[in-house]
Motif scaffolding. Structure first.
Motif, PDB file in Angstrom:
ATOM      1  N   ASP A 107       4.828  -8.354  -0.279  1.00  0.00           N
ATOM      2  CA  ASP A 107       5.122  -7.367  -1.319  1.00  0.00           C
ATOM      3  C   ASP A 107       4.533  -7.824  -2.640  1.00  0.00           C
ATOM      4  OD1 ASP A 107       6.569  -5.312   0.015  1.00  0.00           O
ATOM      5  OD2 ASP A 107       8.295  -6.655   0.157  1.00  0.00           O
ATOM      6  N   ALA A 109       4.384  -6.786  -6.518  1.00  0.00           N
ATOM      7  CA  ALA A 109       5.017  -5.957  -7.550  1.00  0.00           C
ATOM      8  C   ALA A 109       4.360  -6.260  -8.886  1.00  0.00           C
ATOM      9  CB  ALA A 109       6.512  -6.249  -7.612  1.00  0.00           C
ATOM     10  N   VAL A 124       4.229  -1.077  -6.809  1.00  0.00           N
ATOM     11  CA  VAL A 124       4.516  -1.955  -5.681  1.00  0.00           C
ATOM     12  C   VAL A 124       3.523  -1.641  -4.579  1.00  0.00           C
ATOM     13  CG1 VAL A 124       6.210  -2.632  -3.941  1.00  0.00           C
ATOM     14  CG2 VAL A 124       6.952  -2.117  -6.267  1.00  0.00           C
ATOM     15  N   PRO A 126       2.716  -2.796  -0.730  1.00  0.00           N
ATOM     16  CA  PRO A 126       3.064  -3.591   0.457  1.00  0.00           C
ATOM     17  C   PRO A 126       1.796  -3.905   1.261  1.00  0.00           C
ATOM     18  CG  PRO A 126       3.580  -1.301   0.854  1.00  0.00           C
ATOM     19  CD  PRO A 126       3.023  -1.393  -0.545  1.00  0.00           C
TER      20      PRO A 126
END
Length: 134
Positions: A107, A109, A124, A126
């Motif tokens: 992840d 961010a 964000v 992924p």
């Protein structure tokens, strides 16, 4: 033209799509355009884009590497550098990288400031380490 469009601009949607009825390319504006740009940067390997060999982030090169603190720090560096060189509309204030071993997901961010408007936003991304995960 809206204020955010003047400051941020507009571009093709990602992934590219077309409106057959109107004969136009689907466009994004404002923050959506920045998010599409970040997705393109993060999903492009260095040397992959024709005529721009230094464009991208090369996250794919880290897929087979162990996700230890050293490599997570290197990935953070790759992301910060890619944003600095390829997305001039924003200043990345904070980049966080965390790995979920159970799901095989990295992840990413990002908290950023839009330069022209001093507005703060988050993004964000992924990044799936394990094949077939989505």
């Amino acid at each position: 033209m809206a204020d955010s469009e003047q400051i941020i601009g507009r571009g093709w949607s990602f992934p590219p799509s077309f409106d057959r009825g109107r004969g136009e390319v689907a466009m994004t504006t404002g923050i959506d355009d920045i998010h599409a740009s970040l997705q393109i940067i993060f999903s492009t390997s260095l040397g992959e884009r024709l005529m721009q060999p230094i464009f991208g982030c090369s996250l794919q090169s880290m897929v087979q590497e162990p996700m230890n603190s050293g490599n997570l720090g290197y990935i953070k560096y790759l992301i910060e550098t890619a944003i600095l060189y390829h997305e001039p509309r924003i200043d990345a204030e904070e980049v966080g990288v965390s790995f979920n071993a159970e799901l095989g997901v990295l992840d990413i961010a990002i908290s950023y400031l839009v330069r022209g408007s001093n507005s703060r936003f988050n993004f964000v991304y992924p990044f799936y380490i394990n094949e077939g995960e989505a």
